[in-house]
Design an enzyme around this catalytic site. Structure first.
Site, short mmCIF file in Angstrom:
data_model
loop_
_atom_site.label_atom_id
_atom_site.label_comp_id
_atom_site.label_asym_id
_atom_site.label_seq_id
_atom_site.Cartn_x
_atom_site.Cartn_y
_atom_site.Cartn_z
N GLY A 36 0.81 -1.21 0.00
CA GLY A 36 0.00 0.00 0.00
C GLY A 36 0.84 1.25 0.00
CB ALA A 40 4.61 7.43 -9.93
N GLY A 41 5.75 4.59 -8.68
CA GLY A 41 6.49 3.35 -8.90
C GLY A 41 5.56 2.15 -8.87
CG HIS A 42 3.62 0.99 -5.26
ND1 HIS A 42 3.85 2.07 -4.44
CD2 HIS A 42 4.21 -0.07 -4.67
CE1 HIS A 42 4.53 1.67 -3.37
NE2 HIS A 42 4.77 0.38 -3.48
CD GLN A 158 10.92 -7.09 -2.40
OE1 GLN A 158 10.75 -6.83 -1.21
NE2 GLN A 158 10.24 -6.50 -3.36
CB ILE A 181 9.08 5.24 -11.08
CG1 ILE A 181 8.51 4.13 -11.97
CG2 ILE A 181 8.44 6.58 -11.42
CD1 ILE A 181 8.75 4.31 -13.46
#
EC number: 6.3.2.1
Length: 292
Positions: A36, A40-42, A158, A181
């Site tokens: 959550g 903008a990366g998500h 990761q 981003i």
């Protein structure tokens, strides 16, 4: 490309029922796991999934087992309504919001560990962090069973660990790593950037500056890896408010430090600015040599 309005579920059974229904219709399933506080990366990951797949699932779950005792689990931003609006705008079809009683029921006693890759870099100082990550990602993937799962390159270690985990455990999911981003000033987007003061944010820009320095040196033909690392570290150590953890150049698959230039390399940085830990990275391409 996805074509349905956004739905939300919390139970695994409801998630599986909806995914199975779409799969029976021939849909490809894309999955974007998140905690959550979407930025903008998500949403770039959701958009990539929407471009590739027919049905896009986003999970929103702040996983307690990947936070250390002195980290920010309690204050990690939780803004579900804002997140749902961003998911819908980016092309998601389904948002899955399990709670901890679902993910870690009473009596839970199983962990997933990718040994070597989890002990270096971030794993050297964040004890059990990656065990928490790999355990929850295994559970998320096996609950959703997508065709493709999308992760951001900012968390480079990761995604490398998750690739190894899926290979080792024969989890039939393709892992797609999407580009970092950045904000207009070069800072890699992170939900934790909200913790930074104006002065701390300025200090945090040294991470992307050090990466650009490494890129420039490699592109110019520099082959002395130790010299490149030293230049990165000098820039970072000279930055007020910034405490460097590591700045290194590694093999992108094994994440082991390298001493000589190779065809694929990644520069990785971690530092603490104030109370906020920042990480960043970039792939390095050695200068092309002319054929004789």
């Amino acid at each position: 490309m996805s074509d349905q309005a956004l739905e939300t579920v919390s139970e695994i059974s409801a998630l599986r029922k909806l995914v199975a229904s779409r799969r029976q219709q021939g849909a490809t399933i894309g999955f974007v796991p998140t905690m959550g506080a979407l930025h903008a990366g998500h949403t770039s990951l959701i958009e990539a999934a929407d471009a590739d797949c027919d049905f896009v699932v986003v999970s929103i779950y702040v996983n307690p087992t990947q936070f250390g005792p002195d980290e920010d689990f309690e204050r990690y931003p939780r803004v579900l309504e804002q997140d749902l609006a961003k998911c819908a705008a980016a092309g998601a079809n389904l948002v899955w919001t399990p709670d901890t009683s679902i993910m870690y029921p009473d009596g839970y006693s199983t962990d997933v560990t990718v040994k070597a890759l989890s002990r270096i870099l971030e794993g050297a100082t964040r004890t059990n962090h990656f065990q928490g990550v790999t355990t929850i990602v295994t559970k998320l993937l096996l609950s959703c069973l997508p065709d493709i799962a999308y992760f951001g390159a900012k968390d480079f270690q990761q995604q490398a660990i998750i690739r190894r985990m899926c290979l080792d455990l024969n989890i039939p999911v393709e892992i797609n790593t999407c580009p970092i981003i950045r904000d207009t000033d070069g800072l890699a987007l992170s939900s934790r950037n909200a913790y930074l003061s104006a002065e701390e944010r300025e200090a945090g820009l040294s991470l992307s500056r050090a990466l650009r320095l490494a890129e420039e040196k490699v592109a110019a033909g520099e082959t002395d890896i130790a010299q490149i690392k030293a230049a990165m570290q000098q820039l970072l150590n000279a930055t007020p408010l910034l405490k460097l953890d590591y700045a290194t150049i590694a093999d992108p698959t094994t994440l082991e430090d390298i001493s000589t230039v190779q065809s694929e390399m990644v520069a990785l940085i971690a530092a603490r600015v104030g109370t906020t830990r920042l990480i960043d990275n970039c792939q390095l391409a050695p200068a092309a040599t002319e054929k004789t």
